[in-house]
Scaffold this motif. Structure first.
Motif, PDB file in Angstrom:
ATOM      1  N   GLN A 158     -17.486  36.751  67.689  1.00  0.00           N
ATOM      2  CA  GLN A 158     -18.291  36.251  68.808  1.00  0.00           C
ATOM      3  C   GLN A 158     -17.675  34.980  69.393  1.00  0.00           C
ATOM      4  O   GLN A 158     -17.643  34.796  70.611  1.00  0.00           O
ATOM      5  CB  GLN A 158     -19.714  35.964  68.331  1.00  0.00           C
ATOM      6  N   LEU A 159     -17.186  34.088  68.534  1.00  0.00           N
ATOM      7  CA  LEU A 159     -16.560  32.857  69.005  1.00  0.00           C
ATOM      8  C   LEU A 159     -15.270  33.166  69.767  1.00  0.00           C
ATOM      9  O   LEU A 159     -14.959  32.513  70.776  1.00  0.00           O
ATOM     10  CB  LEU A 159     -16.273  31.927  67.829  1.00  0.00           C
ATOM     11  N   ASP A 160     -14.520  34.170  69.298  1.00  0.00           N
ATOM     12  CA  ASP A 160     -13.243  34.519  69.932  1.00  0.00           C
ATOM     13  C   ASP A 160     -13.425  34.996  71.370  1.00  0.00           C
ATOM     14  O   ASP A 160     -12.476  34.955  72.156  1.00  0.00           O
ATOM     15  CB  ASP A 160     -12.528  35.609  69.124  1.00  0.00           C
ATOM     16  N   ARG A 161     -14.611  35.445  71.721  1.00  0.00           N
ATOM     17  CA  ARG A 161     -14.841  35.912  73.089  1.00  0.00           C
ATOM     18  C   ARG A 161     -14.840  34.756  74.089  1.00  0.00           C
ATOM     19  O   ARG A 161     -14.586  34.962  75.279  1.00  0.00           O
ATOM     20  CB  ARG A 161     -16.173  36.668  73.171  1.00  0.00           C
ATOM     21  N   CYS A 162     -15.119  33.528  73.623  1.00  0.00           N
ATOM     22  CA  CYS A 162     -15.153  32.388  74.552  1.00  0.00           C
ATOM     23  C   CYS A 162     -14.117  31.327  74.225  1.00  0.00           C
ATOM     24  O   CYS A 162     -13.747  30.536  75.099  1.00  0.00           O
ATOM     25  CB  CYS A 162     -16.550  31.764  74.580  1.00  0.00           C
ATOM     26  N   LEU A 163     -13.600  31.302  72.993  1.00  0.00           N
ATOM     27  CA  LEU A 163     -12.560  30.340  72.626  1.00  0.00           C
ATOM     28  C   LEU A 163     -11.211  30.968  72.934  1.00  0.00           C
ATOM     29  O   LEU A 163     -10.695  31.774  72.154  1.00  0.00           O
ATOM     30  CB  LEU A 163     -12.668  29.986  71.146  1.00  0.00           C
ATOM     31  N   LEU A 175     -14.702  25.534  63.104  1.00  0.00           N
ATOM     32  CA  LEU A 175     -15.495  25.934  64.270  1.00  0.00           C
ATOM     33  C   LEU A 175     -16.370  27.150  63.978  1.00  0.00           C
ATOM     34  O   LEU A 175     -17.470  27.270  64.512  1.00  0.00           O
ATOM     35  CB  LEU A 175     -14.573  26.219  65.463  1.00  0.00           C
ATOM     36  N   VAL A 176     -15.889  28.061  63.139  1.00  0.00           N
ATOM     37  CA  VAL A 176     -16.715  29.213  62.764  1.00  0.00           C
ATOM     38  C   VAL A 176     -17.884  28.750  61.892  1.00  0.00           C
ATOM     39  O   VAL A 176     -19.001  29.262  62.014  1.00  0.00           O
ATOM     40  CB  VAL A 176     -15.874  30.283  62.043  1.00  0.00           C
ATOM     41  N   GLY A 183     -25.234  29.022  66.148  1.00  0.00           N
ATOM     42  CA  GLY A 183     -25.349  30.255  66.917  1.00  0.00           C
ATOM     43  C   GLY A 183     -24.225  30.384  67.931  1.00  0.00           C
ATOM     44  O   GLY A 183     -23.785  29.392  68.518  1.00  0.00           O
ATOM     45  N   ALA A 184     -23.760  31.608  68.136  1.00  0.00           N
ATOM     46  CA  ALA A 184     -22.631  31.851  69.034  1.00  0.00           C
ATOM     47  C   ALA A 184     -22.969  31.520  70.485  1.00  0.00           C
ATOM     48  O   ALA A 184     -22.114  31.046  71.235  1.00  0.00           O
ATOM     49  CB  ALA A 184     -22.173  33.305  68.920  1.00  0.00           C
ATOM     50  N   GLY A 185     -24.215  31.772  70.894  1.00  0.00           N
ATOM     51  CA  GLY A 185     -24.612  31.495  72.264  1.00  0.00           C
ATOM     52  C   GLY A 185     -24.483  30.013  72.592  1.00  0.00           C
ATOM     53  O   GLY A 185     -23.901  29.632  73.613  1.00  0.00           O
TER      54      GLY A 185
END
Length: 241
Positions: A158-163, A175-176, A183-185
């Protein structure tokens, strides 16, 4: 069918066989770096073990592959089996990184192998897992670690989608851990991720202590956790430099 008398010598000197095996090992590691456990339907723990094994075997395999390359310049240009700087799936693709993430996050989440009600009455077990937990549930530490590993890999994805900016693996683990907690959001909308994507990695690390509140007040446990994550973040940048 009978083997030739000098089959051992022939095998040792047969570079074609060793080159094929070395190539397969190198490609196996490269393949595992591009996929996730969910894509293959594997358990995250077994996936991490397989990835770590390929990484270890890829070192001698890389040397064997170079036997067929002449010239130092060509050797430097050739990137077969090289580890890419991009860190998408870095934790999922490395047994060492996943173990470090489990240790860091598990330390702050706390382990309880018997199901219990949390402060708001939700049945919880292991490292804060609430999905489908029943009052009679009981797990071993190994089972709880595997459960946490699956959650970590999910949060990393989920983090990789924005980082989008490359970061060192140690910073990625920090960071994870933060994303798992907030929360990822919230993580993806944060100034921290914006700074990281702009290339200000030091500034991104320094954003972590700001996330130390719960219910509008500063929580000592969160301050301590953010401090540990920030320290890991800066250490990763220092080692990368």
């Amino acid at each position: 069918m009978k083997l030739i008398s000098d089959w051992k010598v022939t095998l040792k000197k047969s570079w074609s066989i060793w080159l094929i095996l070395a190539g397969l090992v190198s490609l196996g590691g490269f393949f595992l770096a591009l996929v996730s456990p969910e894509m293959l339907g594997w358990d995250p723990v077994y996936f991490a073990m397989a990835s770590a094994l390929c990484q270890v075997l890829a070192i001698p395999a890389r040397l064997v592959l170079q036997k067929s390359i002449t010239g130092l310049a060509e050797f430097r240009r050739n990137q077969v089996g090289a580890i890419r700087r991009r860190t998408v799936g870095a934790i999922a693709g490395s047994g060492i990184a996943l173990t470090s993430a489990i240790g860091l996050i598990g330390q702050w989440e706390g382990l309880r192998t018997e199901a219990y009600r949390d402060v708001v009455g939700v049945w919880t077990v292991c490292y804060g897992e609430t999905k489908g937990v029943q009052p009679s549930d009981s797990y071993s530490k190994v089972e709880c670690d595997a459960m946490l590993a699956r959650e970590i890999i999910s949060y990393e994805a989920q983090l990789d989608r924005c980082l989008t900016h490359p970061v060192p693996v140690g910073m990625k683990i920090a960071l994870v851990s933060w994303t798992y907690n907030v929360g990822a959001g919230a993580a993806c909308k944060s100034t921290l991720v914006r700074k990281a994507n702009d290339g200000d990695l030091v500034g991104a690390c320094n954003e972590l202590p700001r996330w130390n509140r719960g219910g509008g007040r500063v929580i000592r446990g969160l301050s301590n956790r953010r401090g540990a994550e920030r320290a890991m973040c800066h250490q990763a940048l220092k080692e990368a430099a």
